[in-house]
Design a protein around this motif. Structure first.
Motif: not given
Lengths: 186, 330
Positions: A29-30, A35, A38, A49
């Motif tokens: 995600r980062d 994305t 989740k 996830c």
């Protein structure tokens, strides 16, 4: 302390440098801006996830990225190909199997992995005779999907959607997560 | 979470030496418990030695009919193994009763044995806990005791061991092979975990740096008739209130052999030797099954709030043994 790792995500290869404390989920995600998976509970309890990690369903919030160098990851978004939704995506839509949709990518990945496990003949906690390879009835699907929590109450429709893919007309088009990506949509 | 150094283990000996040489080092398996503890602030290793890529991921059939399971074998693979399903169905059932499909694909055999209690006070660093921080006191004693121990606890700790797999291994007389700085040793699964006594902070008899390398299942022909039964607060994906692992050998209506262990009752998987002895040579009837459970649970000391575990354990044992002794037993 940082490490250099390589991840293949939805068919794209990435080289990245991660703090050792970064989980696979946070790296997706980062660090990579992927994305689809989740962040729900962040403690392995909700299943939001879930991705396919080297072909098998796995939560990514309790896995350090550094420990999964060279991993091949498929997210729910990556299950769609060339604009075509995966049969499970379509079944979820047709059955109204989500409301807010937050847990859905994890549900989809978990279902893909679970159907592969069932195809290999794996039993579950509700299988009466563990030496058998049970048919995927509602009880089996519920048990096998119990690692994915839906707070909206769409659970009944999720079971119906998966059941249709597992047993119904969508089966022929259903790809195996264990097969290489490019061969999935024959 | 404090910063930490990460190393892939090159081989068993180097891994053991590396962790032995640093009191703040830890082995990393699937991470499903340790990573959570690092997030919660319960564990703060400064060096992780990842042992998941060591060649410890095989399940081998032994010449005597037993099985040797490498410590890095994933819980899902162990549960699905055809030899395990045929010879030790209780182990497959116990594994499948634990966690979720996603977590079982990550969790390892060695790591499963070393997972720590899910006592809410242990997990919550804002509450005192002797297991987390010796000398702080036990919050559970005056708190919510529904999930806590009724056998073998001490005034310092009433937490229970969480593993389902370990309960089956205790019933099956498994051996846990470990490698340490001074060589290898084998520990009976029934003796790997400790009762809390004065030192609840020690979960097992392992010394720092000792690495679980394999679990060996001895042959037990009558374990083809074995079962794991688990009671919990929801239908799936929850820890046990009470669980039972049992294998039963009945010939001409008489019990010739019995292997029984309970989960959810104690700080360790509770091998029910008193119940086993009470059953040997006795008719396979509900009355005898009930008497064996009463023999095992006679010294139990429930807390206000978990008295229900005693009739629950008794009834589950009776039902499990009845099922195993029936004509339609698996």
């Amino acid at each position: 302390m940082k490490s250099d790792i390589t991840l293949t995500v939805d068919g794209q290869r990435y080289a990245l440098t991660v703090d050792n404390r970064v989980t696979l989920l946070d790296a997706l995600r980062d660090n990579l801006g992927v994305t689809s998976a989740k962040k729900g509970c962040d403690h392995g309890q909700c299943g939001s996830c879930t991705v396919l990690l080297n072909g098998r369903r796995a939560t990514t919030c309790l896995a350090f990225a550094v420990a999964h160098d060279e991993a091949d990851i498929t997210t729910s978004a990556g299950l769609a190909q060339d604009g075509d939704l995966h049969p499970l995506h379509r079944a979820f839509i047709d059955h109204d199997a989500f409301q807010c949709g937050y847990c859905t990518p994890g549900q989809i990945c978990s279902a893909v992995g679970m159907l592969d496990e069932a195809r290999q003949g794996w039993p579950s906690a509700v299988t009466a005779e563990v030496t058998s390879a049970p048919p995927l009835d509602t009880a089996e699907i519920r048990e096998r999907m119990s690692g994915n929590l839906c707070r909206c109450g769409a659970c009944v429709n999720i079971v119906a959607a998966i059941s249709e893919v597992a047993t119904g007309r969508r089966l022929a088009a259903f790809p195996s997560a264990a097969e290489p990506r490019q061969e999935r949509w024959s | 979470m404090i910063p930490f150094e990460y190393k892939q283990a090159e081989d068993e000996h180097t891994a053991v030496a590396t962790v032995t040489g640093n009191s703040r080092a830890a082995f990393l398996g699937g991470g499903t418990n340790l990573v959570d503890h690092m997030k919660l602030g319960i564990a703060a290793p400064e060096l992780l030695v990842d042992v998941t890529r060591l060649p410890l991921d095989r399940i081998e059939c032994l010449p005597d009919g037993g099985l040797r399971v490498g410590a890095a074998v994933r819980n899902s693979d162990l549960a699905a193994d055809s030899a395990v399903r045929e010879r030790y169905p209780v182990l497959t059932q116990a594994l499948l009763a634990g966690a979720s499909g996603q977590l079982r694909n990550l969790a390892t055999t060695g790591g499963n044995l070393l997972q720590r209690t899910r006592c809410v006070y242990f997990q919550d660093t804002t509450t005192p806990c002797n297991k987390r921080e010796p000398g702080q006191g036990c919050s559970a004693l005056e708190g919510h005791t529904r999930y806590h121990a009724v056998l073998g606890a001490s005034k310092h700790c009433v937490a229970v061991h969480p593993s389902d797999m370990a309960v089956a291994l205790a019933a099956l007389d498994a051996l846990v092979h470990v490698q340490g700085p001074d060589g290898g040793r084998a520990i009976p699964a029934t003796e790997l975990h400790r009762l809390p006594g004065e030192h609840p902070e020690w979960d097992t008899v392992l010394r720092h740096g000792e690495l679980i390398t394999a679990v060996e299942l001895p042959p037990l022909p009558f374990a083809t008739r074995s079962r794991y039964r688990k009671a919990r607060d929801r239908a799936s994906f929850a820890f046990a209130l009470v669980s039972v692992a049992a294998a039963l050998d009945v010939t001409d209506g008489i019990v010739r052999g019995a292997r029984i262990a309970f989960g959810g009752l104690a700080h360790k998987p509770w091998r029910a030797r008193l119940a086993e002895q009470a059953l040997l040579g006795r008719p396979a009837t509900d009355d005898e099954f009930r008497a064996s459970a009463e023999a095992e649970l006679a010294d139990a000391q429930p807390l206000p709030g978990n008295e229900f575990k005693l009739p629950m354990a008794r009834n589950m044992l009776v039902a499990t043994l009845r099922e195993l002794s029936g004509d339609d037993a698996p």
